[in-house]
Design a protein around this motif. Structure first.
Motif, PDB file in Angstrom:
ATOM      1  N   ASN A   1       0.852  -1.185   0.000  1.00 31.64           N
ATOM      2  CA  ASN A   1       0.000   0.000   0.000  1.00 31.64           C
ATOM      3  C   ASN A   1       0.893   1.242   0.000  1.00 31.64           C
ATOM      4  O   ASN A   1       1.717   1.414   0.893  1.00 31.64           O
ATOM      5  CB  ASN A   1      -0.908  -0.014   1.241  1.00 31.64           C
ATOM      6  CG  ASN A   1      -1.808   1.209   1.332  1.00 31.64           C
ATOM      7  OD1 ASN A   1      -1.943   1.819   2.393  1.00 31.64           O
ATOM      8  ND2 ASN A   1      -2.409   1.604   0.238  1.00 31.64           N
ATOM      9  N   ILE A   2       0.711   2.070  -1.029  1.00 28.85           N
ATOM     10  CA  ILE A   2       1.495   3.300  -1.155  1.00 28.85           C
ATOM     11  C   ILE A   2       0.575   4.490  -0.919  1.00 28.85           C
ATOM     12  O   ILE A   2      -0.422   4.645  -1.625  1.00 28.85           O
ATOM     13  CB  ILE A   2       2.119   3.408  -2.570  1.00 28.85           C
ATOM     14  CG1 ILE A   2       3.032   2.207  -2.854  1.00 28.85           C
ATOM     15  CG2 ILE A   2       2.861   4.720  -2.748  1.00 28.85           C
ATOM     16  CD1 ILE A   2       3.570   2.164  -4.283  1.00 28.85           C
TER      17      ILE A   2
ATOM     18  N   LEU B   1       4.913   3.050 -10.753  1.00 30.03           N
ATOM     19  CA  LEU B   1       5.060   2.641  -9.351  1.00 30.03           C
ATOM     20  C   LEU B   1       4.679   1.170  -9.183  1.00 30.03           C
ATOM     21  O   LEU B   1       5.390   0.394  -8.544  1.00 30.03           O
ATOM     22  CB  LEU B   1       4.171   3.497  -8.440  1.00 30.03           C
ATOM     23  CG  LEU B   1       4.575   4.951  -8.218  1.00 30.03           C
ATOM     24  CD1 LEU B   1       3.546   5.651  -7.340  1.00 30.03           C
ATOM     25  CD2 LEU B   1       5.956   5.044  -7.574  1.00 30.03           C
TER      26      LEU B   1
ATOM     27  N   VAL C   1       7.440  -1.601  -7.988  1.00 33.56           N
ATOM     28  CA  VAL C   1       7.352  -2.309  -6.713  1.00 33.56           C
ATOM     29  C   VAL C   1       7.247  -3.816  -6.943  1.00 33.56           C
ATOM     30  O   VAL C   1       7.877  -4.618  -6.234  1.00 33.56           O
ATOM     31  CB  VAL C   1       6.138  -1.807  -5.893  1.00 33.56           C
ATOM     32  CG1 VAL C   1       5.870  -2.714  -4.713  1.00 33.56           C
ATOM     33  CG2 VAL C   1       6.376  -0.385  -5.410  1.00 33.56           C
TER      34      VAL C   1
ATOM     35  N   ILE D   1      -2.589   2.095  -4.434  1.00 33.18           N
ATOM     36  CA  ILE D   1      -2.120   3.477  -4.240  1.00 33.18           C
ATOM     37  C   ILE D   1      -3.262   4.314  -3.671  1.00 33.18           C
ATOM     38  O   ILE D   1      -4.342   4.357  -4.246  1.00 33.18           O
ATOM     39  CB  ILE D   1      -1.635   4.077  -5.586  1.00 33.18           C
ATOM     40  CG1 ILE D   1      -0.482   3.237  -6.151  1.00 33.18           C
ATOM     41  CG2 ILE D   1      -1.228   5.538  -5.416  1.00 33.18           C
ATOM     42  CD1 ILE D   1      -0.130   3.573  -7.603  1.00 33.18           C
TER      43      ILE D   1
ATOM     44  N   PRO E   1       5.831  10.223   1.162  1.00 37.54           N
ATOM     45  CA  PRO E   1       5.077   8.965   0.997  1.00 37.54           C
ATOM     46  C   PRO E   1       5.200   8.057   2.216  1.00 37.54           C
ATOM     47  O   PRO E   1       6.156   8.135   2.981  1.00 37.54           O
ATOM     48  CB  PRO E   1       5.735   8.301  -0.212  1.00 37.54           C
ATOM     49  CG  PRO E   1       6.605   9.334  -0.821  1.00 37.54           C
ATOM     50  CD  PRO E   1       6.965  10.295   0.254  1.00 37.54           C
TER      51      PRO E   1
ATOM     52  N   VAL F   1       4.738   3.865   2.781  1.00 38.61           N
ATOM     53  CA  VAL F   1       4.564   2.597   2.084  1.00 38.61           C
ATOM     54  C   VAL F   1       4.518   1.469   3.100  1.00 38.61           C
ATOM     55  O   VAL F   1       5.343   1.397   4.005  1.00 38.61           O
ATOM     56  CB  VAL F   1       5.726   2.347   1.092  1.00 38.61           C
ATOM     57  CG1 VAL F   1       5.519   1.021   0.353  1.00 38.61           C
ATOM     58  CG2 VAL F   1       5.854   3.492   0.101  1.00 38.61           C
TER      59      VAL F   1
ATOM     60  N   VAL G   1      12.223   0.843  -2.651  1.00 35.32           N
ATOM     61  CA  VAL G   1      10.950   1.563  -2.723  1.00 35.32           C
ATOM     62  C   VAL G   1      11.188   3.074  -2.608  1.00 35.32           C
ATOM     63  O   VAL G   1      10.570   3.874  -3.322  1.00 35.32           O
ATOM     64  CB  VAL G   1       9.985   1.084  -1.605  1.00 35.32           C
ATOM     65  CG1 VAL G   1       8.795   2.004  -1.476  1.00 35.32           C
ATOM     66  CG2 VAL G   1       9.518  -0.338  -1.887  1.00 35.32           C
TER      67      VAL G   1
ATOM     68  N   LEU H   1      10.193   5.918  -5.511  1.00 40.84           N
ATOM     69  CA  LEU H   1       9.323   7.074  -5.307  1.00 40.84           C
ATOM     70  C   LEU H   1      10.036   8.382  -5.641  1.00 40.84           C
ATOM     71  O   LEU H   1       9.414   9.355  -6.071  1.00 40.84           O
ATOM     72  CB  LEU H   1       8.799   7.094  -3.869  1.00 40.84           C
ATOM     73  CG  LEU H   1       7.637   6.110  -3.657  1.00 40.84           C
ATOM     74  CD1 LEU H   1       7.525   5.679  -2.216  1.00 40.84           C
ATOM     75  CD2 LEU H   1       6.328   6.747  -4.119  1.00 40.84           C
TER      76      LEU H   1
ATOM     77  N   THR I   1      10.236   9.834   3.433  1.00 44.25           N
ATOM     78  CA  THR I   1       9.595   8.609   2.931  1.00 44.25           C
ATOM     79  C   THR I   1       9.707   7.518   3.996  1.00 44.25           C
ATOM     80  O   THR I   1      10.796   7.192   4.435  1.00 44.25           O
ATOM     81  CB  THR I   1      10.262   8.152   1.612  1.00 44.25           C
ATOM     82  OG1 THR I   1      10.075   9.170   0.620  1.00 44.25           O
ATOM     83  CG2 THR I   1       9.660   6.840   1.114  1.00 44.25           C
TER      84      THR I   1
ATOM     85  N   VAL J   1       8.833   3.562   5.107  1.00 46.31           N
ATOM     86  CA  VAL J   1       8.477   2.221   4.622  1.00 46.31           C
ATOM     87  C   VAL J   1       8.324   1.308   5.839  1.00 46.31           C
ATOM     88  O   VAL J   1       9.220   1.263   6.689  1.00 46.31           O
ATOM     89  CB  VAL J   1       9.562   1.650   3.683  1.00 46.31           C
ATOM     90  CG1 VAL J   1       9.138   0.275   3.148  1.00 46.31           C
ATOM     91  CG2 VAL J   1       9.852   2.598   2.534  1.00 46.31           C
TER      92      VAL J   1
END
Lengths: 67, 67, 67, 67, 67, 67
Positions: free
Chosen positions: A5-6, A21, A25, A44, E2, E4, E25, E29, E40, E42
Motif C-alpha cells: 500500500n502506497i 510505481l 514495486v 495506491i 510517501p 509505504v 521503494v 518514489l 519517505t 516504509v
C-alpha cells in the motif's frame, strides 16, 4: 503473495506514473524476495494535503509556508 | 471487538451490496469467534482501477486487455 | 481482486478458526460481488489486548473490570 | 517516527478541525513517548457513512433509525 | 511524504533483504514522483502463513498441497 | 465511530504509556469532533526497527549511525 500500500499526497499523479510505481514495486519484490508477480497486489492511496500532517502541521499549510 | 477493512475496486457497488458485506462479515465473526456485533467495525474502501495493481499492471489495463 | 484485513484481539484463535474466517470472507465476496476467489486476499492481524483500546481504555483493563 | 492513521466518517469535518487533530496527536506522541514531531506522520481518512458498518449495519441506516 | 506498507509472509526474510526493499521503494518514489527520501516511510509487516489467505485457503495449507 | 491506528517502533513502550496514548487520542476525538468514546477504537502496532525505513534506511542502522 505480497500486498503493498502506497500513500502519497493527491497532486495530479498521472496514470502513467501510477503504472510505473506498480510495475517498479512488483519487480522489486520479485528481485529481492523472488515473489510471484501474479499474486502481488499494489494499492495506491492519494490523500488530500489537508488530511496529511507532518511535524504537527497540515501539508497544505507547510507548502504555503515554504513559498 | 473486531475491525475489518475490505478493499475492492470502484465498480458501482450499490449501497445494498455494501450492507450485505457488512452484515455478512459481522455475522461470520460472531459465528466463528463469538465476537459481539455491537463492537464490530467494518470499513469498505473503493479503489480506482488505475490505483490497483496486480501482476505489475493496473487493473484498468488488465481489464482492457481481457476484452 | 479484493483485499480484506481482519483485526482481532490475540486470544488463542486456532488455525481452524482462521481457516474458517478466510473461507467465509472469500465466499461472501464471491456471493455478493461475484469476486474471483483466486485473487481474494485475507490477512488476519492478532493484536495484544494491551494494544487495543475502546472507550479510552485498554481491552486488558476492560476485561479485568468485567470480571 | 510514528505513523498515525485516523479514520472518521465523512461529515463535513473542517480543515481547522483536521489541523487540530494532527497537532493534538503529534503533541500526544511527543509528550507520552518523546517522539520527534518532525518525523511524525498523521493521515486522516474520511469514510462515507454507507461504507462504514457497526453492529452489522451501515452508519447511514443506523443514524436514520436514531432520528 | 510517501508512506509505504509492505506485507509479506513470515519466511525468514533477512535484515539485508528488508534493507534492500526499503532502499528500492524509496528510490522508486524519488525517481517516479520526485519524492524526498528524508520524509519517505516504509513499514514491512511479516504475516504468519496461517494468517494469510488466498483463494479461500491459508497459505500454510496451500503450500503443503503444492508439495 | 473513529478508528485510530498508531504505528511506533518496538522500543519497550510500557502498558501505562499505551494506556496514555489510547486515552489521549480518544479524548482528542471527543474534544475536536464530539466523537463518542464508547465507539472509538485505538490500535497500537509496535514495529521492529529492522522493518521500519526512513530516508531509504532501516531505523536500526540509522540509530547506530547516530551513536
Amino acid at each position: 503473495m505480497p500486498y503493498v500500500n502506497i500513500k502519497i499526497t493527491k497532486d495530479g499523479v498521472t496514470s502513467e506514473q501510477k503504472a510505473e510505481l506498480i510495475e517498479g514495486v512488483t519487480t522489486l519484490l520479485q528481485k529481492v524476495l523472488d515473489k510471484n508477480p501474479a499474486t502481488t497486489f499494489v494499492i495506491i492511496d492519494e490523500v488530500e494535503t489537508d488530511n496529511w500532517g507532518i511535524a504537527g502541521e497540515q501539508v497544505t499549510k507547510r507548502r504555503n509556508n515554504q513559498k
